[in-house]
Every structure is written in C-alpha cells, then in structure tokens.
Design a protein around this motif. Structure first.
Motif, PDB file in Angstrom:
ATOM      1  N   ARG A  44       9.170  52.770  67.764  1.00 50.44           N
ATOM      2  CA  ARG A  44       8.015  53.601  67.407  1.00 50.44           C
ATOM      3  C   ARG A  44       6.735  53.002  67.974  1.00 50.44           C
ATOM      4  O   ARG A  44       5.873  53.722  68.485  1.00 50.44           O
ATOM      5  N   GLU A  45       6.615  51.664  67.901  1.00 55.54           N
ATOM      6  CA  GLU A  45       5.418  51.001  68.447  1.00 55.54           C
ATOM      7  C   GLU A  45       5.325  51.172  69.957  1.00 55.54           C
ATOM      8  O   GLU A  45       4.224  51.257  70.511  1.00 55.54           O
ATOM      9  N   ARG A  46       6.484  51.224  70.636  1.00 55.08           N
ATOM     10  CA  ARG A  46       6.494  51.409  72.095  1.00 55.08           C
ATOM     11  C   ARG A  46       6.299  52.864  72.488  1.00 55.08           C
ATOM     12  O   ARG A  46       6.205  53.184  73.669  1.00 55.08           O
ATOM     13  N   GLY A  47       6.239  53.775  71.522  1.00 56.64           N
ATOM     14  CA  GLY A  47       6.065  55.189  71.828  1.00 56.64           C
ATOM     15  C   GLY A  47       7.328  55.874  72.299  1.00 56.64           C
ATOM     16  O   GLY A  47       7.265  56.956  72.897  1.00 56.64           O
ATOM     17  N   LEU A  48       8.497  55.251  72.029  1.00 60.42           N
ATOM     18  CA  LEU A  48       9.756  55.837  72.473  1.00 60.42           C
ATOM     19  C   LEU A  48      10.191  57.005  71.603  1.00 60.42           C
ATOM     20  O   LEU A  48      11.015  57.825  72.026  1.00 60.42           O
ATOM     21  N   ILE A  49       9.692  57.072  70.382  1.00 62.19           N
ATOM     22  CA  ILE A  49       9.960  58.222  69.523  1.00 62.19           C
ATOM     23  C   ILE A  49       8.623  58.758  69.031  1.00 62.19           C
ATOM     24  O   ILE A  49       7.653  58.002  68.901  1.00 62.19           O
ATOM     25  N   PRO A  50       8.529  60.049  68.777  1.00 63.23           N
ATOM     26  CA  PRO A  50       7.268  60.617  68.300  1.00 63.23           C
ATOM     27  C   PRO A  50       6.976  60.162  66.876  1.00 63.23           C
ATOM     28  O   PRO A  50       7.894  59.760  66.145  1.00 63.23           O
ATOM     29  N   PRO A  51       5.720  60.204  66.456  1.00 59.93           N
ATOM     30  CA  PRO A  51       5.392  59.795  65.091  1.00 59.93           C
ATOM     31  C   PRO A  51       6.006  60.745  64.066  1.00 59.93           C
ATOM     32  O   PRO A  51       6.286  61.909  64.389  1.00 59.93           O
ATOM     33  N   PRO A  52       6.234  60.259  62.856  1.00 61.20           N
ATOM     34  CA  PRO A  52       6.821  61.117  61.824  1.00 61.20           C
ATOM     35  C   PRO A  52       5.800  62.104  61.268  1.00 61.20           C
ATOM     36  O   PRO A  52       4.594  61.971  61.490  1.00 61.20           O
ATOM     37  N   ARG A  53       6.311  63.109  60.576  1.00 62.63           N
ATOM     38  CA  ARG A  53       5.436  64.018  59.824  1.00 62.63           C
ATOM     39  C   ARG A  53       5.094  63.344  58.503  1.00 62.63           C
ATOM     40  O   ARG A  53       5.973  62.848  57.801  1.00 62.63           O
ATOM     41  N   ARG A  54       3.822  63.328  58.148  1.00 65.03           N
ATOM     42  CA  ARG A  54       3.395  62.610  56.949  1.00 65.03           C
ATOM     43  C   ARG A  54       2.947  63.573  55.860  1.00 65.03           C
ATOM     44  O   ARG A  54       2.263  64.558  56.122  1.00 65.03           O
ATOM     45  N   GLU A  55       3.367  63.262  54.666  1.00 64.11           N
ATOM     46  CA  GLU A  55       2.906  63.946  53.455  1.00 64.11           C
ATOM     47  C   GLU A  55       2.425  62.867  52.498  1.00 64.11           C
ATOM     48  O   GLU A  55       3.220  62.215  51.831  1.00 64.11           O
ATOM     49  N   GLY A  56       1.111  62.655  52.466  1.00 66.02           N
ATOM     50  CA  GLY A  56       0.573  61.561  51.673  1.00 66.02           C
ATOM     51  C   GLY A  56       1.020  60.235  52.268  1.00 66.02           C
ATOM     52  O   GLY A  56       0.821  59.950  53.444  1.00 66.02           O
ATOM     53  N   ARG A  57       1.698  59.432  51.470  1.00 68.41           N
ATOM     54  CA  ARG A  57       2.165  58.124  51.925  1.00 68.41           C
ATOM     55  C   ARG A  57       3.627  58.178  52.396  1.00 68.41           C
ATOM     56  O   ARG A  57       4.208  57.162  52.734  1.00 68.41           O
ATOM     57  N   ILE A  58       4.203  59.374  52.403  1.00 73.73           N
ATOM     58  CA  ILE A  58       5.609  59.518  52.792  1.00 73.73           C
ATOM     59  C   ILE A  58       5.692  59.965  54.251  1.00 73.73           C
ATOM     60  O   ILE A  58       5.010  60.906  54.667  1.00 73.73           O
ATOM     61  N   ALA A  59       6.536  59.270  55.024  1.00 71.71           N
ATOM     62  CA  ALA A  59       6.770  59.622  56.429  1.00 71.71           C
ATOM     63  C   ALA A  59       8.140  60.268  56.544  1.00 71.71           C
ATOM     64  O   ALA A  59       9.146  59.681  56.133  1.00 71.71           O
ATOM     65  N   TRP A  60       8.173  61.485  57.105  1.00 72.95           N
ATOM     66  CA  TRP A  60       9.419  62.231  57.221  1.00 72.95           C
ATOM     67  C   TRP A  60       9.879  62.240  58.670  1.00 72.95           C
ATOM     68  O   TRP A  60       9.147  62.591  59.580  1.00 72.95           O
ATOM     69  N   TYR A  61      11.130  61.864  58.887  1.00 64.73           N
ATOM     70  CA  TYR A  61      11.767  61.957  60.200  1.00 64.73           C
ATOM     71  C   TYR A  61      12.798  63.082  60.156  1.00 64.73           C
ATOM     72  O   TYR A  61      13.353  63.381  59.091  1.00 64.73           O
ATOM     73  N   ASP A  62      13.064  63.682  61.311  1.00 61.77           N
ATOM     74  CA  ASP A  62      13.979  64.832  61.328  1.00 61.77           C
ATOM     75  C   ASP A  62      15.027  64.679  62.438  1.00 61.77           C
ATOM     76  O   ASP A  62      15.176  63.605  63.031  1.00 61.77           O
ATOM     77  N   GLU A  63      15.735  65.773  62.705  1.00 55.95           N
ATOM     78  CA  GLU A  63      16.830  65.735  63.688  1.00 55.95           C
ATOM     79  C   GLU A  63      16.338  65.429  65.101  1.00 55.95           C
ATOM     80  O   GLU A  63      17.070  64.868  65.907  1.00 55.95           O
ATOM     81  N   GLN A  64      15.093  65.813  65.409  1.00 58.79           N
ATOM     82  CA  GLN A  64      14.569  65.510  66.737  1.00 58.79           C
ATOM     83  C   GLN A  64      14.426  64.005  66.929  1.00 58.79           C
ATOM     84  O   GLN A  64      14.691  63.481  68.016  1.00 58.79           O
ATOM     85  N   HIS A  65      13.999  63.293  65.883  1.00 58.45           N
ATOM     86  CA  HIS A  65      13.892  61.844  65.974  1.00 58.45           C
ATOM     87  C   HIS A  65      15.277  61.220  66.168  1.00 58.45           C
ATOM     88  O   HIS A  65      15.456  60.301  66.979  1.00 58.45           O
ATOM     89  N   LEU A  66      16.260  61.717  65.438  1.00 64.13           N
ATOM     90  CA  LEU A  66      17.609  61.190  65.564  1.00 64.13           C
ATOM     91  C   LEU A  66      18.170  61.464  66.957  1.00 64.13           C
ATOM     92  O   LEU A  66      18.803  60.595  67.567  1.00 64.13           O
ATOM     93  N   ALA A  67      17.919  62.672  67.482  1.00 68.95           N
ATOM     94  CA  ALA A  67      18.384  63.009  68.832  1.00 68.95           C
ATOM     95  C   ALA A  67      17.734  62.098  69.870  1.00 68.95           C
ATOM     96  O   ALA A  67      18.393  61.639  70.816  1.00 68.95           O
ATOM     97  N   ARG A  68      16.450  61.793  69.703  1.00 68.54           N
ATOM     98  CA  ARG A  68      15.776  60.890  70.640  1.00 68.54           C
ATOM     99  C   ARG A  68      16.390  59.498  70.599  1.00 68.54           C
ATOM    100  O   ARG A  68      16.602  58.861  71.634  1.00 68.54           O
TER     101      ARG A  68
END
Length: 223
Positions: free
Chosen positions: A19-43
């Motif tokens: 994530r720090e290297r920019g190899l995956i896009p940032p997560p969707r955030r809701e407050g303090r919660i970061a959500w990852y989805d199938e696109q992150h897993l596919a990457r």
C-alpha cells in the motif's frame, strides 16, 4: 486489512508495504474503518502472479502506474461506432504470457498511447483480436515487441491517410448513407495494393512488378 491479507495469503506487513508503494489503491473509509474489496484482492493476486513470473516490485509499480494512466475502456469502446474488430479481455498475467516477458512499462505505455490497450477496472482490453494475434506471432518469431509497436505507429499514420483519402473520395461521389456499405471496396483496394507491394519487395524483378517498377523504367532511378 487482516482479512484482506489472509485472503491473499500474505502478511499484514507485506500488505502495508504494498500500500505504501502504491501497488494497491487506497481503501474506502468510513470513519476510522478502512474497507477493502474484491478489486484489492484481485490486484494482490495479480502482483503475486507477476512476481512468480520474475517481475520486480519496481517493475510492477511502473506497470500499475501505466495501467492507471491508460484510457478507460468506456472512453474507447462506448462511442457507438460500428467496427469489424473484436476486443479481447485479458488479465495482466495473460497479457504477459502472450508476449513472453516483453510487457515492460515502456512497451505497455506505448501500447496504451496507440490505443491498442485500454483498461476496465482490473482487466485489460486489447481492442483488436487480429492485432493481438499478429503482434504475438511476430514476437514469437523473434521481432522485439518494442519494434512491433514502432511499426504499428507508422502503419497507423499511413492507414489514417488512406482512410482519409477514401472517405473524401466517397463523400464526394456517394451519398453519406452509402459510406459504410462501400467501405469494403476501399479495404479491397488497400489489401490488393499492399499484397503487390510486398511481392515487389520480397521478389524484386519477379512477375509481380507492374509498369514503371522494373530497372531503368520511369518509375525507378537509373544510374
């Protein structure tokens, strides 16, 4: 993040590094919660596959940048114009397999600039199965992909000029509604002339030479 790392079979530390290297896009955030989805897993699975094929993380980062700066498929294919070309959907791994390790960031950027490749989320689309097959065949015969792409750019210039010539000719002498119907005639002329031009260069002095093509004729220089 823990759930994503577990699903991808990597450590949370590795995921943070990606994530720090920019190899995956940032997560969707809701407050303090970061959500990852199938696109992150596919990457992440794509990164793993490319690493297995010998790509470095720096190379993968460059490829990721090239993909994300490429035109989205909707910009190219959603124009509604008819076409005889069949687009092909590919994963990054499948694209790499087609060209035997020559999918470098430079070649990828050149293909994106030419419009051969467009992106659609995590997928890549080659806009023409015929061009994909021919390009891959040339690479298998030993022609570097970079040279194939350079030749493609030159062919594009000549093809655009020929298309302009025929559309002007047809618009001058035919109704607008007839242009698509008469399109095959223009293609036939170009294919026949290209065939004869190849014959002249592959078999100089042979029977394919027409008037003005032989040595000492008005169509060629003499000493």
């Amino acid at each position: 993040m823990d759930e994503l790392a577990a699903a991808a079979g990597i450590t949370v530390r590795t995921l943070r590094f990606y994530r720090e290297r920019g190899l995956i896009p940032p997560p969707r955030r809701e407050g303090r919660i970061a959500w990852y989805d199938e696109q992150h897993l596919a990457r992440l699975r794509t990164i793993a596959a490319l690493l297995e094929r010998g790509h470095t993380l720096n190379g993968i980062a460059d490829l990721t940048t090239a993909f994300e700066s490429g035109r989205n498929v909707r910009e190219v294919l959603a124009l509604g114009a008819p076409s005889e070309e069949e687009p092909v959907r590919l994963t990054p791994e499948e694209l790499a397999d087609h060209f035997a390790g020559e999918v470098t960031p430079e070649n990828l950027a050149a293909a994106l600039d030419l419009g051969y490749l467009v992106t659609d989320g995590e997928e890549i689309i080659h806009i023409s199965r015929r061009l994909l097959d021919v390009s891959a065949a040339l690479v298998r015969e030993g022609v570097p992909l970079a040279e194939v792409l350079k030749a493609g750019a030159r062919v594009r210039e000549h093809a655009d000029a020929l298309a302009e010539l025929f559309t002007e000719l047809l618009r001058t002498h035919a109704a607008e509604d007839d242009l698509w119907r008469l399109r095959p005639l223009a293609k036939s002329v170009v294919e026949a002339e290209l065939s004869m031009a190849l014959d002249r260069r592959l078999h100089p002095g042979g029977p394919a030479e027409g008037p003005g093509d032989g040595p000492g004729s008005l169509g060629s220089p003499t000493s």
